[in-house]
Structures are given as structure tokens and as C-alpha cells.
Enzyme design. Structure first.
Site, PDB file in Angstrom:
ATOM      1  N   ASN A  13     -53.594 -41.847 -30.237  1.00 62.33           N
ATOM      2  CA  ASN A  13     -52.776 -42.608 -29.291  1.00 62.33           C
ATOM      3  C   ASN A  13     -53.254 -42.204 -27.904  1.00 62.33           C
ATOM      4  O   ASN A  13     -52.918 -41.121 -27.426  1.00 62.33           O
ATOM      5  CB  ASN A  13     -51.294 -42.256 -29.495  1.00 62.33           C
ATOM      6  N   HIS A  99     -42.627 -45.509 -30.039  1.00 61.11           N
ATOM      7  CA  HIS A  99     -43.045 -44.185 -29.569  1.00 61.11           C
ATOM      8  C   HIS A  99     -41.952 -43.592 -28.679  1.00 61.11           C
ATOM      9  O   HIS A  99     -41.296 -44.305 -27.922  1.00 61.11           O
ATOM     10  CB  HIS A  99     -44.362 -44.291 -28.796  1.00 61.11           C
ATOM     11  N   GLU A 101     -42.069 -42.078 -25.977  1.00 59.38           N
ATOM     12  CA  GLU A 101     -42.211 -42.360 -24.541  1.00 59.38           C
ATOM     13  C   GLU A 101     -41.676 -43.749 -24.206  1.00 59.38           C
ATOM     14  O   GLU A 101     -41.146 -43.976 -23.120  1.00 59.38           O
ATOM     15  CB  GLU A 101     -43.687 -42.188 -24.116  1.00 59.38           C
ATOM     16  N   GLU A 171     -42.464 -37.773 -35.258  1.00 62.44           N
ATOM     17  CA  GLU A 171     -42.858 -37.107 -34.024  1.00 62.44           C
ATOM     18  C   GLU A 171     -41.654 -36.436 -33.372  1.00 62.44           C
ATOM     19  O   GLU A 171     -40.874 -37.096 -32.669  1.00 62.44           O
ATOM     20  CB  GLU A 171     -43.459 -38.129 -33.060  1.00 62.44           C
ATOM     21  N   GLY A 177     -46.825 -33.751 -26.347  1.00 59.62           N
ATOM     22  CA  GLY A 177     -47.440 -33.470 -25.060  1.00 59.62           C
ATOM     23  C   GLY A 177     -47.007 -32.143 -24.460  1.00 59.62           C
ATOM     24  O   GLY A 177     -47.251 -31.874 -23.284  1.00 59.62           O
ATOM     25  N   SER A 217     -48.502 -32.681 -30.525  1.00 60.91           N
ATOM     26  CA  SER A 217     -49.448 -31.590 -30.255  1.00 60.91           C
ATOM     27  C   SER A 217     -50.259 -31.191 -31.490  1.00 60.91           C
ATOM     28  O   SER A 217     -50.607 -30.025 -31.651  1.00 60.91           O
ATOM     29  CB  SER A 217     -48.737 -30.385 -29.645  1.00 60.91           C
ATOM     30  N   GLY A 238     -52.153 -37.510 -29.688  1.00 60.23           N
ATOM     31  CA  GLY A 238     -52.248 -37.946 -28.304  1.00 60.23           C
ATOM     32  C   GLY A 238     -53.406 -37.264 -27.611  1.00 60.23           C
ATOM     33  O   GLY A 238     -54.562 -37.665 -27.737  1.00 60.23           O
TER      34      GLY A 238
HETATM   35  P1  PGA Z   1     -49.637 -35.284 -28.260  1.00 63.83           P
HETATM   36  O1  PGA Z   1     -49.033 -36.761 -28.437  1.00 63.83           O
HETATM   37  O2  PGA Z   1     -50.601 -35.096 -29.421  1.00 63.83           O
HETATM   38  O3  PGA Z   1     -50.344 -35.294 -26.933  1.00 63.83           O
HETATM   39  O4  PGA Z   1     -48.506 -34.349 -28.342  1.00 63.83           O
HETATM   40  C1  PGA Z   1     -48.672 -37.229 -29.700  1.00 63.83           C
HETATM   41  C2  PGA Z   1     -48.090 -38.598 -29.569  1.00 63.83           C
HETATM   42  O5  PGA Z   1     -47.391 -38.858 -28.584  1.00 63.83           O
HETATM   43  O6  PGA Z   1     -48.320 -39.475 -30.426  1.00 63.83           O
END
Ligand code: PGA
Length: 257
Positions: A13, A99, A101, A171, A177, A217, A238
Site C-alpha cells: 500500500n 483502510h 487512514e 490492521e 506506520g 509495520s 505500507g
Molecule cells: P505500515 O502500513 O506498514 O507503514 O505500517 C500498513 C498499512 O497501512 O497498510
């Protein structure tokens, strides 16, 4: 306990990263590095504007291209939105929906996530449906209730037939992140809870056949341990997906399971 029934899927992603020319180079590099590693599907979910370049660069390779969102209406006065038909015509195969976000910064709710999911599936896109608890929910011991409820609400009205085209990404929001990762045991347990919710809705057989990814992560250093868990069938990545060499190490780790 039926990992062999499920296809492993490693998806990147990219979020709001990469210009079209950068996207083209990164897709090419990812394809070159992951060529022949067919123990898992390899997907890169790119910003809308990068789709033509990414689709072109992925042609004839093992890399499949996804988008990061889709609107639920077919067309009309929805400034800034993109329809499933537009994505399909541009060569997109997958779309991330729900997601955290999108939920956190853009007002997505389980209701809109459900509408988007149904519209994407009806149009012929494959869906990577994201869900997971926030930190307070985990600390207060209600993770299982939250992810079960999200699973049920987000999939309301989605047929068993359409579930063949749904991947779930678990997630935990506190791990996205942040550099914090769920332990392999936490990831396994909560993916198992989601699988149990799927079994309640669709029966055990379908639940055992559904790919459930972990995201939050996941990186080249921790992927192998997470992917070794029986309920973890892949990853949604991500930060580490922006560096083809790191992403390739995760794809390599997925070959073993
Ligand atoms: P990240 O993001 O690997 O940077 O934690 C994962 C995601 O949001 O799908």
C-alpha cells in the site's frame, strides 16, 4: 488449521507516495526482484494518478495493480471520487477498502465501507477489506468484539460467491506506520477471531478458504515470524513496500508458508 486451502497474498500500500515516473521504476524493480516467486500473489496498490504507469510497467509480470479506494456510485456528481468502472478500464484488478487512514481522516464508516465493498465486487474488482481495533480498544480488552463487528458490518449483504474475491486485512490501527507491530501471537489470535466471524456468517468452509492478511509495520525483519502463523495468510505493507528490495524480502518470506 487449513493454511494450505488459502492463497498467500503480499500487497503493498503505497499510500500518498510516488509520482508516475517513480511508480513506473518501482513496479519494474519489484517485478524483476519477485519474478518466479509464485508461492504468493504480489500486489501493489498505488495512487490513482500512478495507475496507468504502474499497469504499463506490470504488464507481463507477476505484479498485479490495485487502487487505494473506490466510490460506491457508478458515476455522477461526486467531486474527487473514482468509480469501479474507471479503475477496471485502467487495468486495475484490486482495491483497498476501509483502510484505517480513510476511516480516521476521511470520515469512512462501516456503512460506507460496506457500500464501497459491494459496488467494487459488483463491478468485478477484487477487494482488500481493512479492519482493526484502535489502541484504546485493545487496552480495554474489546479487540475481539470490535473486529467481529467490523467483519459483520463491512460484509453485510456480500454473498458467499462474492467472497471468493475478498481478502481481509487485519490492521491494528496502533501498529500502522508507528513501527509498533502486533506480536505474531496477537496477529494470529485476532486473524483467528475474524475467521470465526466469517464462519458465523458464511460457514466454516468459506472461512477456512478466505485469505486474511496482517498489516501494521510488517517489514523484512518481522515478516517471516508473522507469516508463519496459521491464521496469517499474507501481509498488507505500507512503508516497506516503497523500497522494492525490502518488499521483495517479504515476498520471499511468504514463499516458505
Ligand atoms: P505500515 O502500513 O506498514 O507503514 O505500517 C500498513 C498499512 O497501512 O497498510
Amino acid at each position: 488449521m487449513k493454511k494450505e486451502l488459502r492463497r498467500a497474498v503480499i500487497a503493498g500500500n503505497w499510500k500518498m507516495n510516488m509520482t508516475p515516473s517513480e511508480a513506473s521504476a518501482a513496479v519494474e524493480k519489484t517485478a524483476e526482484l519477485t519474478a518466479g516467486k509464485d508461492g504468493c500473489d504480489v500486489i501493489l496498490c498505488v495512487p490513482f494518478i500512478d495507475i496507468p504507469a504502474a499497469v504499463e510497467a506490470a504488464k507481463g509480470t507477476n505484479v498485479k495493480i490495485g487502487a487505494q479506494n473506490v466510490h460506491f456510485e457508478e458515476k455522477g456528481a461526486y467531486t474527487g471520487e473514482i468509480s469501479a468502472k474507471m479503475l477496471l478500464e485502467a487495468g486495475v484488478e484490486y482495491v483497498i477498502i476501509g483502510h484505517s487512514e480513510r476511516r480516521q481522516y476521511f470520515g469512512e464508516t462501516d456503512t460506507t465501507v460496506n457500500l464501497r465493498t459491494k459496488a467494487a465486487l459488483a463491478a468485478g474488482l477484487k477487494v482488500i477489506l481493512c479492519l482493526g481495533e484502535v489502541k484504546d480498544e485493545r487496552v480495554n480488552g474489546i479487540t475481539n468484539e470490535i473486529v467481529s463487528m467490523q467483519t459483520k458490518l463491512d460484509l453485510l449483504g456480500v454473498s458467499a460467491e462474492d467472497m471468493k474475491n475478498v481478502i481481509i486485512a487485519y490492521e491494528p490501527v496502533w501498529a500502522i506506520g508507528t513501527g509498533l507491530t502486533a506480536t505474531p501471537e496477537q496477529a494470529d489470535e485476532t486473524c483467528g477471531v475474524i475467521r470465526a466471524a466469517l464462519a458465523e456468517i458464511y460457514g466454516k468452509e468459506l472461512a477456512e478458504a478466505t485469505t486474511i492478511q496482517y498489516g501494521g509495520s510488517m517489514n523484512n525483519a518481522n515478516a517471516a515470524e508473522l507469516l508463519a502463523k496459521v491464521n496469517v495468510d499474507g501481509g498488507l505493507i505500507g512503508g516497506a513496500s516503497l523500497v522494492p528490495e525490502k518488499f521483495d524480502e517479504i515476498v520471499t518470506a511468504a514463499q516458505a508458508d
